[in-house]
Every structure is written in C-alpha cells, then in structure tokens.
Design an enzyme around this catalytic site. Sequence first.
Site, PDB file in Angstrom:
ATOM      1  N   HIS A 212      15.418  13.835  -2.797  1.00 48.62           N
ATOM      2  CA  HIS A 212      14.065  13.955  -2.721  1.00 48.62           C
ATOM      3  C   HIS A 212      13.642  13.120  -1.615  1.00 48.62           C
ATOM      4  CE1 HIS A 212      14.700   9.956  -4.353  1.00 48.62           C
ATOM      5  NE2 HIS A 212      13.700   9.469  -4.036  1.00 48.62           N
TER       6      HIS A 212
HETATM    7  C1  UD1 Z   1       8.766   7.484  -4.392  1.00 45.59           C
HETATM    8  C2  UD1 Z   1       9.427   6.257  -3.409  1.00 45.59           C
HETATM    9  C3  UD1 Z   1      10.855   6.318  -3.389  1.00 45.59           C
HETATM   10  C4  UD1 Z   1      11.363   6.535  -4.762  1.00 45.59           C
HETATM   11  C5  UD1 Z   1      10.890   7.725  -5.260  1.00 45.59           C
HETATM   12  C6  UD1 Z   1      11.454   8.194  -6.886  1.00 45.59           C
HETATM   13  C7  UD1 Z   1       7.935   5.209  -1.932  1.00 45.59           C
HETATM   14  C8  UD1 Z   1       7.675   5.063  -0.294  1.00 45.59           C
HETATM   15  N1  UD1 Z   1       8.753   6.308  -2.144  1.00 45.59           N
HETATM   16  O1  UD1 Z   1       9.102   8.458  -3.537  1.00 45.59           O
HETATM   17  O2  UD1 Z   1      11.386   4.980  -2.947  1.00 45.59           O
HETATM   18  O3  UD1 Z   1      13.091   6.962  -4.488  1.00 45.59           O
HETATM   19  O4  UD1 Z   1       9.468   7.520  -5.549  1.00 45.59           O
HETATM   20  O5  UD1 Z   1      10.772   9.228  -7.210  1.00 45.59           O
HETATM   21  O6  UD1 Z   1       6.977   4.506  -2.315  1.00 45.59           O
HETATM   22  N2  UD1 Z   1       4.172  13.855  -7.352  1.00 45.59           N
HETATM   23  C9  UD1 Z   1       3.994  14.421  -8.506  1.00 45.59           C
HETATM   24  N3  UD1 Z   1       4.158  13.823  -9.642  1.00 45.59           N
HETATM   25  C10 UD1 Z   1       4.183  12.485  -9.706  1.00 45.59           C
HETATM   26  C11 UD1 Z   1       4.405  11.692  -8.521  1.00 45.59           C
HETATM   27  C12 UD1 Z   1       4.419  12.653  -7.407  1.00 45.59           C
HETATM   28  O7  UD1 Z   1       3.934  15.799  -8.351  1.00 45.59           O
HETATM   29  O8  UD1 Z   1       4.094  11.879 -10.793  1.00 45.59           O
HETATM   30  C13 UD1 Z   1       4.391  14.385  -6.046  1.00 45.59           C
HETATM   31  C14 UD1 Z   1       3.232  14.584  -5.126  1.00 45.59           C
HETATM   32  O9  UD1 Z   1       3.084  15.655  -4.420  1.00 45.59           O
HETATM   33  C15 UD1 Z   1       3.482  13.517  -4.185  1.00 45.59           C
HETATM   34  C16 UD1 Z   1       4.958  13.407  -3.930  1.00 45.59           C
HETATM   35  O10 UD1 Z   1       5.413  13.832  -5.213  1.00 45.59           O
HETATM   36  O11 UD1 Z   1       2.611  13.558  -3.064  1.00 45.59           O
HETATM   37  C17 UD1 Z   1       5.688  12.035  -3.503  1.00 45.59           C
HETATM   38  O12 UD1 Z   1       5.280  11.022  -4.363  1.00 45.59           O
HETATM   39  P1  UD1 Z   1       5.149   9.699  -3.886  1.00 45.59           P
HETATM   40  O13 UD1 Z   1       5.067   8.562  -4.937  1.00 45.59           O
HETATM   41  O14 UD1 Z   1       4.118   9.571  -2.654  1.00 45.59           O
HETATM   42  O15 UD1 Z   1       6.497   9.575  -3.131  1.00 45.59           O
HETATM   43  P2  UD1 Z   1       8.127   9.983  -3.840  1.00 45.59           P
HETATM   44  O16 UD1 Z   1       8.759  10.899  -2.991  1.00 45.59           O
HETATM   45  O17 UD1 Z   1       8.123  10.153  -5.293  1.00 45.59           O
END
Ligand code: UD1
Length: 371
Positions: A212
Amino acid sequence: MSVSNPVVFVAGARPNFMKVAPMLRAMTAAAAPFARVLVHTGQHYDAAMSDVFFRELGMPAPDVHLNAGSGSHGAQTARVLASFEEYLLSGATRPRGVVVVGDVNSTMACALAAVKLGIPVAHVEAGLRSFDRTMPEEINRLVTDSICDLLLTSERAGEANLTREGIPADRVRFVGNVMIDTLMHQLPTARSLAVPESMGLAPRGYALVTLHRPSNVDEPRRLTALVGLLEQVAARRAVVFPAHPRTHERLERFGLLERLRGNASIHLRDPLGYRENLGLMADAALVLTDSGGIQEETTALGVPCLTLRSNTERPATVTDGTNTLVGDDLDAAWASVLTVLDGSYKRGRTVEGWDGHAADRVARVLIDAWQ
Ligand code: UD1
C-alpha cells in the site's frame, strides 16, 4: 478512581487499533487510578479498515469520533489537529495526559494539538527511524518524538535514535512491542478459524502479499513490475493478495486488476479482518509486504518476510528476525523467494520485549507518571 482528568488514548488508522487494544486492557488490569477515554480520529473509516478491528480486538466503542476522513496530507492532518484541539478544549475537565501510537497522520496531529495546550503526551512506538524523509511516516515520527513528554520504545534501536537526536534519557522508556501483545492474545483464535483451509490452501502452500505504500503503488511502472513478480510467485505457490483500498484503486486505474483476476493462482481479496489476516500470516510459506507492522508480526511468528522497500525503521526484524529488505530490485526479490522455497532462508529469533507483556509495562509507566 478519579473520573475527572482522564487519560485520552488516540486511534486513527488500521495499524493503530492493535496497539491501543492491549493498552486499554492493561490499564484496567493494573487498576489505573484515572478514567480512560478512547478517541477515534476517523482517518480510516471503512468497515473493513476500522469496525472489524474494534469487534475482533474486543475494543470498546470510541467515546469520541472526530470523523476526519481521507484527503491530502495537509488537509487530513489539519482536520485531525483542529478537531482534536476542539475536543480537548470542550470538556469540563482537562485530560491529564494523551497517548498516541505509531506514525500515521493522526499520531502527529493529536500530539501537536495536545502539547500546544500544555497537556503531557506519551508516544508509544517512539524512536523508530527509516532515515528516509520521503516517507510521510518518517516525518510524522520525527515531529511526534521531538515534542512528546514520554517516549516509549518498542525495540532497542529506538533508544539509540532518540539519544542521537538529543532527547534526554529521562523521557525515554523501553517497553517492548504492544502489537505483539495483541498477536499473542489473538493467535489461538485466529488459528482455530482455519482460514487457509477455508480458502482451499494448504499450510505453507501459499504466499501472502500486502502492498500500500505510495512508493510501490502510485507509479504505474513500479506497480506493473510488482504484479509481474506476483505472477512469478504464483507459478510456484498460490498467492493471497488482500488489497488496501488505495492499492485497489491504482490496480484498476493502471489496467492491472483484470490481469490479476485472470490468474487462477492469485486470490485477490478485499482488506481482511485482524484474525483472518493473522491466521493466513501464521501458516504462510512467505509474506511479501511493504507494511511496517507486518515485518514485526512475521518476525514474531517466525515466518519469512520479504519487504519491498530499501529501508526499514524496524531493524530488529532484519538483525534478529525473519525479515529481508529486497528494495527496488525485483530480481533480488525473486532470488530470496527461491531461498524460501528451497528451505535455505534464514531463521529468526525472539526480539527483546516482544513477549506479550509490553502493554503492562506501558501501564506501569503511565500510572507512575500521571497518577
Ligand atoms: C495510512 C498511514 C500508513 C499506514 C496505513 C495503513 C499515514 C501518513 N499513512 O496510509 O502509515 O501504513 O494507513 O493502512 O498516516 N481509504 C478508504 N477507506 C478507509 C481509509 C482510506 O477507502 O477507511 C482510501 C482513501 O481513498 C484514502 C486512501 O485510502 O485517500 C489512503 O488513506 P490514508 O489514511 O490517507 O493513508 P493510507 O495509505 O491508508
């Protein structure tokens, strides 16, 4: 027990939940003389990224939900910062301390909000450094550790890093790894679910893959090359690939989703719950990942782990454990896969403080500091 001036525990994203759960349990077991409040920032919000963990880990429903949601780093961090500050100012009583865990945007934002209001903050999993400032998590770790009052480390390298950064030793306590507490607590139940068998997979007959990180999934050439590696592995062993929402979106956008779905040896799945994932990890022949936590969990389980990054903030997983950094070089990754399959891959040993009792040590530190 004083119900006023509680200690606030913050959880925001998937890798936070398994760290907070054992601490809440340990605080109760230690009869901590103050109330606990659980705040969910809402950084992760899907049922598969959040709710399932609360259910499986036996966590109480959050007392407060900030509903921060997704967005750019700036927007997401700002929303958590502003809404957590508003929460801290809204109560009748001032929290006596805030506990943040890990390295996600919510960790840094909540530490910042609390410290600026003069509320003491403890950071659990402090001191880890990848020395790679292109990683958003590295910035979160540096900022959080530089402002927190109590820095609780999960492996010995954390103490050395903090000392080098000039953090006074009296702020630092080695407690070990709270995530491994959860793993040990949940392993018997996870095994009893017979997850591999329910998917038609033999123990040690498959590889488990998670990806991811932006550096692996955001760029079409890199993600296409990684899909090629998975196809190579799939020619030798089944591959189970639970895809993070971000990864799923990129696979679709880059036209790779159908290619994976068309391969009968590749099981593409939605994100898994904690127990399903643990059950699969425990019996995997090998794990391919770019996750931080999974490097630690495979070390605790003694399962070979090939990490698709060129650095790690968790060096004990490489020096003591079963982890190997294969970096950008996918030929090197394949060479490591072959050593796993022919049985010549290294064996690991137990890491100090990864013993299932780290949260008890955290509880002791917090009670001593804040009672
Ligand atoms: C975040 C953490 C990362 C961790 C990861 C585990 C930061 C900088 N990054 O990254 O360290 O390893 O979580 O998963 O905090 N989304 C969904 N549903 C959700 C949450 C997110 O669809 O419940 C999608 C959205 O499109 C979002 C993308 O995932 O924009 C990224 O989510 P985000 O929380 O920004 O970062 P992660 O890549 O999950």
